[in-house]
Design a protein around this motif. Sequence first.
Motif, short mmCIF file in Angstrom:
data_model
loop_
_atom_site.label_atom_id
_atom_site.label_comp_id
_atom_site.label_asym_id
_atom_site.label_seq_id
_atom_site.Cartn_x
_atom_site.Cartn_y
_atom_site.Cartn_z
N ARG A 72 21.10 13.87 -29.32
CA ARG A 72 20.50 13.27 -28.13
C ARG A 72 19.44 14.20 -27.56
NH1 ARG A 72 23.60 8.98 -26.42
NH2 ARG A 72 25.72 8.88 -27.25
N PRO A 73 18.34 13.67 -27.04
CA PRO A 73 17.34 14.52 -26.41
C PRO A 73 17.88 15.12 -25.11
CG PRO A 73 16.78 12.21 -26.07
CD PRO A 73 17.94 12.25 -27.04
N CYS A 74 17.46 16.33 -24.79
CA CYS A 74 17.93 16.99 -23.57
C CYS A 74 16.79 17.84 -23.02
CB CYS A 74 19.16 17.84 -23.87
SG CYS A 74 19.98 18.46 -22.38
N ASP A 75 16.21 17.41 -21.91
CA ASP A 75 15.09 18.09 -21.29
C ASP A 75 15.55 18.65 -19.95
OD1 ASP A 75 12.73 18.95 -20.16
OD2 ASP A 75 11.61 17.11 -20.56
N THR A 76 15.70 19.97 -19.87
CA THR A 76 16.23 20.56 -18.64
C THR A 76 15.28 20.38 -17.46
OG1 THR A 76 15.31 22.70 -19.28
CG2 THR A 76 17.61 22.28 -19.86
N THR A 77 14.00 20.13 -17.70
CA THR A 77 13.08 19.91 -16.58
C THR A 77 13.38 18.60 -15.86
OG1 THR A 77 11.41 18.79 -17.95
CG2 THR A 77 11.28 21.20 -17.78
N LEU A 78 14.15 17.72 -16.50
CA LEU A 78 14.52 16.44 -15.88
C LEU A 78 15.91 16.47 -15.27
CD1 LEU A 78 13.13 14.00 -18.60
CD2 LEU A 78 12.00 14.79 -16.51
N GLN A 79 16.58 17.63 -15.32
CA GLN A 79 17.90 17.76 -14.70
C GLN A 79 17.70 18.20 -13.26
OE1 GLN A 79 20.59 20.06 -17.12
NE2 GLN A 79 20.16 18.87 -18.95
N LEU A 80 18.15 17.34 -12.33
CA LEU A 80 17.80 17.49 -10.92
C LEU A 80 19.02 17.38 -10.02
CD1 LEU A 80 14.75 15.02 -10.94
CD2 LEU A 80 14.65 17.51 -11.17
N ARG A 81 18.82 17.80 -8.78
CA ARG A 81 19.77 17.50 -7.72
C ARG A 81 18.99 17.22 -6.44
NH1 ARG A 81 22.71 23.39 -6.85
NH2 ARG A 81 20.90 24.55 -6.05
N PRO A 82 19.55 16.39 -5.53
CA PRO A 82 18.85 16.05 -4.30
C PRO A 82 18.85 17.20 -3.30
CG PRO A 82 20.48 14.38 -4.87
CD PRO A 82 20.77 15.59 -5.71
N VAL A 83 17.82 17.23 -2.46
CA VAL A 83 17.72 18.16 -1.34
C VAL A 83 17.50 17.32 -0.08
CG1 VAL A 83 16.46 20.07 -0.29
CG2 VAL A 83 16.75 19.99 -2.78
N PHE A 84 18.41 17.44 0.88
CA PHE A 84 18.35 16.68 2.12
C PHE A 84 17.91 17.61 3.24
CE2 PHE A 84 21.68 14.87 -0.55
CZ PHE A 84 21.28 13.54 -0.64
N GLN A 85 16.79 17.31 3.88
CA GLN A 85 16.28 18.13 4.97
C GLN A 85 16.75 17.59 6.31
OE1 GLN A 85 12.03 18.67 4.81
NE2 GLN A 85 12.14 20.06 3.06
N PHE A 86 17.45 18.44 7.08
CA PHE A 86 17.90 18.10 8.41
C PHE A 86 17.16 18.97 9.42
CE2 PHE A 86 22.50 16.38 7.62
CZ PHE A 86 21.98 15.47 6.72
N GLN A 87 16.66 18.35 10.48
CA GLN A 87 16.08 19.13 11.57
C GLN A 87 17.21 19.82 12.32
OE1 GLN A 87 13.13 16.97 13.75
NE2 GLN A 87 13.06 18.47 15.43
N ARG A 88 17.01 21.09 12.64
CA ARG A 88 18.14 21.92 13.09
C ARG A 88 18.75 21.45 14.40
NH1 ARG A 88 18.28 27.45 13.95
NH2 ARG A 88 16.14 27.47 14.72
N ASN A 89 18.00 20.84 15.27
CA ASN A 89 18.55 20.43 16.56
C ASN A 89 18.90 18.95 16.61
OD1 ASN A 89 15.95 19.55 16.40
ND2 ASN A 89 15.39 20.05 18.52
N LYS A 90 19.08 18.33 15.45
CA LYS A 90 19.38 16.92 15.38
C LYS A 90 20.76 16.68 14.74
CE LYS A 90 15.21 15.60 16.79
NZ LYS A 90 14.98 14.91 18.08
N THR A 91 21.36 15.55 15.11
CA THR A 91 22.63 15.13 14.52
C THR A 91 22.37 13.97 13.56
OG1 THR A 91 23.88 15.78 16.49
CG2 THR A 91 24.93 14.21 14.99
N TYR A 92 22.96 14.06 12.37
CA TYR A 92 22.72 13.06 11.33
C TYR A 92 24.03 12.37 10.94
CZ TYR A 92 18.07 15.04 10.78
OH TYR A 92 16.79 15.46 11.00
N ARG A 93 23.90 11.10 10.64
CA ARG A 93 25.00 10.34 10.07
C ARG A 93 24.87 10.40 8.55
NH1 ARG A 93 27.21 4.40 11.77
NH2 ARG A 93 28.77 4.15 10.11
N VAL A 94 25.88 10.93 7.90
CA VAL A 94 25.92 10.99 6.44
C VAL A 94 26.81 9.85 5.95
CG1 VAL A 94 26.55 12.35 4.42
CG2 VAL A 94 25.54 13.48 6.40
N ARG A 95 26.22 8.90 5.28
CA ARG A 95 26.98 7.78 4.71
C ARG A 95 27.30 8.14 3.26
NH1 ARG A 95 26.17 3.15 8.05
NH2 ARG A 95 24.36 3.34 9.44
N LEU A 96 28.58 8.21 2.95
CA LEU A 96 29.04 8.63 1.62
C LEU A 96 29.72 7.46 0.93
CD1 LEU A 96 29.48 11.06 -0.36
CD2 LEU A 96 31.73 11.33 0.73
N LEU A 97 29.32 7.19 -0.32
CA LEU A 97 29.91 6.11 -1.10
C LEU A 97 30.26 6.62 -2.49
CD1 LEU A 97 26.94 5.07 0.23
CD2 LEU A 97 27.98 2.87 -0.24
#
Length: 447
Positions: A72-97
Amino acid sequence: MFGVLLVHGKPEAYNYDGEVTIALSDWYHRTAHENELWHLSKVARGVPPYPDSGLINGVGRYPCPYAKIQGRPCDTTLQLRPVFQFQRNKTYRVRLLNTGAVAAYNFSIDGHSLQTIEADGIDVRTPIVADIVPIAAGQRYSFLVRCNEASNNGSRYLIRANLRKESLLLIDGWNINQYPEALMGDVTAVLQCVDKDLSQQASRAVVTTEQHTCDDVVPPRSGSEDLIYLDEMALAPLDGISAPDHVDEDFMVSAVFFEGPEDNIRRGAFNYTPFKLPDDEPLLMKVIDGKSIADAYHLKIEYGSVVQLVINNPFFGPHPFHLHGHHFWIMGMGEWYDGDYDPSRHNLTVNGVKRDTVVVQEQSWAVIRFVADNPGLWTFHCHIDWHNLSGMSLVFLEGKEIVRDQIKVPEEAQRVCNLHSRSRDPHRFTHKSSTIKRGSINRHVHL
């Protein structure tokens, strides 16, 4: 393909400045059809296909040396993970499924507690704080998260979705996935705290991706001995309504695996009866037409009654059981190897969590209770796709007379069914189109 659908049906119970959605899933290198054929074969012996990867919002990684062995082809440049930016003085709702086929996860964010405010669409009366939240296939949660006081502009914290391999099974080391050891269970994303104003993002957290390959080592989490796991039963519903203190209809089912005498294929089932979809008309249409459906596949309940279901799991592996058309109160649940439900030694409560998916641990039990206030034909099934596929499912036939008298098949459904059955009988479906109206809510047929 899958996506996330958010339904906003009532005012928000909690205030927050922004939100983000995190969908966990598992991934297979083989097609669904290949996995299905294998699972419904003698060699599988009831064991689900072993996943190859865990994903967060559709991205993840896989060891390239194992891919090379399989051609199988395997290209490490396509292996990713998300980065979520939160503003430091804000409250966020994280919806998890958890949208996975089989995998359960332990979810956490380094350096942050999770204030749980919702479970399976039911708001929680008081936010319950936890460091780690177990989440099985089909379950959903929401949390309030705010960058901690120790954060600076650019501070980064690992979001961990540790795939629970102890819930995955192998028989004598054999599976359609010949390399189960290649599964990287340390699935991660990143929470990045920033000072910049993110208000132009329409109350959504900024989400990007970064490279994260099979060669990257995930550092262990510090202070793991002091971490608090979510107490699910403490998630009392916001409306303060407890479960009814009486029961009108009481059922008991056992989630089992057994080899059928007709083909010696090991299947999932309730009470040794694997559910089978009809090959002619959908069950709901049969009910509307006044036709009978197999007694072994359904439980008939009266409209307006209080229904209690005792679920025993005497076999291997935990099961996340999901009910369509209703939320239920969890009256009680056992730990691993607690045995079948026994009222003489197991206590129930009317003040438990209310949701629509309950996990019954291996060789253990759970008791749920709901009000039959939604006429229809509602599926109750294991949310592990492979168990549901092999027959671990049943239906509640609720308010049979109401269904027969007031629910009709919409024209679009009739049109599709006619197309499907034209080669057999082009005049099979002749229903009129309408909806059932109860109070101020129009309820359309769920096929």
